[in-house]
Design a protein around this motif. Structure first.
Motif, PDB file in Angstrom:
ATOM      1  N   LYS A 177      63.758  22.357  12.147  1.00  0.00           N
ATOM      2  CA  LYS A 177      65.184  22.444  11.797  1.00  0.00           C
ATOM      3  C   LYS A 177      65.395  21.638  10.519  1.00  0.00           C
ATOM      4  CE  LYS A 177      66.599  23.461  16.508  1.00  0.00           C
ATOM      5  NZ  LYS A 177      67.456  23.112  17.677  1.00  0.00           N
ATOM      6  N   GLU A 178      66.310  20.674  10.540  1.00  0.00           N
ATOM      7  CA  GLU A 178      66.566  19.945   9.290  1.00  0.00           C
ATOM      8  C   GLU A 178      65.771  18.653   9.164  1.00  0.00           C
ATOM      9  OE1 GLU A 178      68.708  20.568  11.638  1.00  0.00           O
ATOM     10  OE2 GLU A 178      69.577  18.689  12.359  1.00  0.00           O
ATOM     11  N   SER A 179      64.954  18.362  10.174  1.00  0.00           N
ATOM     12  CA  SER A 179      64.215  17.101  10.187  1.00  0.00           C
ATOM     13  C   SER A 179      62.794  17.271   9.667  1.00  0.00           C
ATOM     14  CB  SER A 179      64.168  16.539  11.615  1.00  0.00           C
ATOM     15  OG  SER A 179      65.462  16.305  12.112  1.00  0.00           O
ATOM     16  N   LYS A 180      62.332  16.268   8.935  1.00  0.00           N
ATOM     17  CA  LYS A 180      60.953  16.270   8.460  1.00  0.00           C
ATOM     18  C   LYS A 180      60.037  15.807   9.583  1.00  0.00           C
ATOM     19  CE  LYS A 180      62.379  15.452   3.716  1.00  0.00           C
ATOM     20  NZ  LYS A 180      62.479  14.502   2.589  1.00  0.00           N
ATOM     21  N   GLN A 181      59.218  16.739  10.061  1.00  0.00           N
ATOM     22  CA  GLN A 181      58.296  16.430  11.145  1.00  0.00           C
ATOM     23  C   GLN A 181      57.044  15.740  10.635  1.00  0.00           C
ATOM     24  OE1 GLN A 181      58.584  16.924  14.370  1.00  0.00           O
ATOM     25  NE2 GLN A 181      56.505  16.718  15.121  1.00  0.00           N
ATOM     26  N   ASP A 182      56.592  16.194   9.470  1.00  0.00           N
ATOM     27  CA  ASP A 182      55.339  15.680   8.904  1.00  0.00           C
ATOM     28  C   ASP A 182      55.427  15.871   7.406  1.00  0.00           C
ATOM     29  OD1 ASP A 182      51.772  16.503   9.433  1.00  0.00           O
ATOM     30  OD2 ASP A 182      52.761  15.126   8.056  1.00  0.00           O
ATOM     31  N   GLU A 183      55.426  14.772   6.671  1.00  0.00           N
ATOM     32  CA  GLU A 183      55.448  14.884   5.221  1.00  0.00           C
ATOM     33  C   GLU A 183      54.235  14.188   4.617  1.00  0.00           C
ATOM     34  OE1 GLU A 183      59.210  11.760   5.184  1.00  0.00           O
ATOM     35  OE2 GLU A 183      58.864  12.978   3.398  1.00  0.00           O
ATOM     36  N   SER A 184      53.162  14.192   5.357  1.00  0.00           N
ATOM     37  CA  SER A 184      51.957  13.478   4.954  1.00  0.00           C
ATOM     38  C   SER A 184      51.298  14.051   3.715  1.00  0.00           C
ATOM     39  CB  SER A 184      50.952  13.461   6.109  1.00  0.00           C
ATOM     40  OG  SER A 184      50.570  14.784   6.459  1.00  0.00           O
ATOM     41  N   GLY A 185      51.602  15.297   3.376  1.00  0.00           N
ATOM     42  CA  GLY A 185      50.958  15.925   2.231  1.00  0.00           C
ATOM     43  C   GLY A 185      51.730  15.827   0.932  1.00  0.00           C
ATOM     44  N   MET A 186      52.903  15.258   0.971  1.00  0.00           N
ATOM     45  CA  MET A 186      53.688  15.149  -0.264  1.00  0.00           C
ATOM     46  C   MET A 186      52.953  14.213  -1.224  1.00  0.00           C
ATOM     47  SD  MET A 186      56.387  17.038  -0.086  1.00  0.00           S
ATOM     48  CE  MET A 186      58.001  16.494  -0.645  1.00  0.00           C
ATOM     49  N   PRO A 187      52.713  14.676  -2.448  1.00  0.00           N
ATOM     50  CA  PRO A 187      51.842  13.917  -3.349  1.00  0.00           C
ATOM     51  C   PRO A 187      52.430  12.619  -3.867  1.00  0.00           C
ATOM     52  CG  PRO A 187      52.636  15.931  -4.406  1.00  0.00           C
ATOM     53  CD  PRO A 187      53.078  15.996  -3.003  1.00  0.00           C
ATOM     54  N   ASN A 188      53.724  12.575  -4.108  1.00  0.00           N
ATOM     55  CA  ASN A 188      54.344  11.352  -4.637  1.00  0.00           C
ATOM     56  C   ASN A 188      55.855  11.515  -4.591  1.00  0.00           C
ATOM     57  OD1 ASN A 188      55.180  12.773  -7.150  1.00  0.00           O
ATOM     58  ND2 ASN A 188      52.969  12.843  -7.490  1.00  0.00           N
ATOM     59  N   ASN A 189      56.556  10.489  -5.041  1.00  0.00           N
ATOM     60  CA  ASN A 189      58.011  10.503  -4.905  1.00  0.00           C
ATOM     61  C   ASN A 189      58.711  11.346  -5.962  1.00  0.00           C
ATOM     62  OD1 ASN A 189      57.723   8.912  -7.138  1.00  0.00           O
ATOM     63  ND2 ASN A 189      58.456   7.035  -6.183  1.00  0.00           N
ATOM     64  N   ARG A 190      57.953  12.063  -6.766  1.00  0.00           N
ATOM     65  CA  ARG A 190      58.590  13.019  -7.678  1.00  0.00           C
ATOM     66  C   ARG A 190      58.952  14.304  -6.942  1.00  0.00           C
ATOM     67  NH1 ARG A 190      55.661  15.183 -10.908  1.00  0.00           N
ATOM     68  NH2 ARG A 190      53.570  14.517 -10.310  1.00  0.00           N
TER      69      ARG A 190
END
Lengths: 114, 115
Positions: free
Chosen positions: B51-64
């Motif tokens: 839904k609107e919640s981030k379950q897993d954001e482990s792959g996001m490369p950086n804060n950009r």
């Protein structure tokens, strides 16, 4: 860490010939395994999947794959290739039962000769 | 039934600019995923929404990189500021079920080129 290896980056076969695309995985438990195909301009389409049970799974478009735990392999096969099978094929493993994260191999591009 | 759609199909921007990619999942699919494929590499997971919640954001490369899914329907992925290494194809997928066995349906991707 989980990983997937597709040793063949590019394969060419003649139309009507048999096909086998290789996939090896690294995973600690019983893996969730998938094969996807991407035709030009299209999204990835699921061909088949394996979770448990019979190690030979049938998919769409005449494809099948065999899970071999001893070899950590999940190779994709088709007895007779059609020109429309030319595409890029991806093997993937699910990262765990509680996550939908998929780990992909590098992909194998299949070219079909007339 | 409409599949997963992504917009735009192509985007060419200069280094330092901002780009926003959009994904519309299959109606009723609570789970939405972003993946990226850099040229010559494998497709890599970025994040997973339930839904609107981030379950897993482990792959996001950086804060950009900022992903949102307000209201639990469509999702956006913003890159700000874009760097050359951000070039690649960004795929979105959705699924009805959660977990490792869920079949994910993929969109055609957005090809991003950063010059």
């Amino acid at each position: 860490a989980q990983s997937v290896t597709q040793p063949d980056i590019h394969i060419t076969v003649s139309e009507g010939a048999s096909l086998e695309l290789r996939c090896n995985y690294s995973y600690g438990a019983t893996p969730y395994l998938f094969w996807y195909v991407q035709s030009p301009g299209q999204g990835l389409q699921l061909l088949l999947k394996y979770f448990s049970g019979d190690t030979l799974v049938q998919g769409i478009k005449g494809f099948e794959a065999e899970f071999k735990r001893s070899q950590s392999s999940f190779n994709l096969r088709k007895p007779s290739v059609h020109w429309s099978d030319a595409a890029e094929y991806f093997c993937a493993v699910g990262a765990g039962s509680n996550t939908g994260k998929l780990i992909f191999g590098q992909g194998t591009t299949l070219q079909v000769k007339p | 039934e409409a599949g997963v759609t992504q917009f735009p199909s192509h985007s060419v921007i200069e280094k330092g600019q901002t780009v926003t990619l959009r994904c519309d999942p299959i109606s009723g699919h609570d789970n939405l995923y972003w993946y990226r494929r850099v040229m010559g590499k494998e497709i890599k997971f970025l994040l997973h929404f339930v839904k609107e919640s981030k379950q897993d954001e482990s792959g996001m490369p950086n804060n950009r990189f900022l992903a949102e899914r307000t209201g639990g329907t469509y999702s956006t992925l913003k890159v700000q500021p874009a760097e050359l290494e951000d070039s690649g194809v960004y795929f979105c997928a959705s699924s009805q079920d959660r977990g490792g066995q869920a079949e994910q349906f993929f969109g055609p991707g957005t090809r991003l080129t950063v010059l």
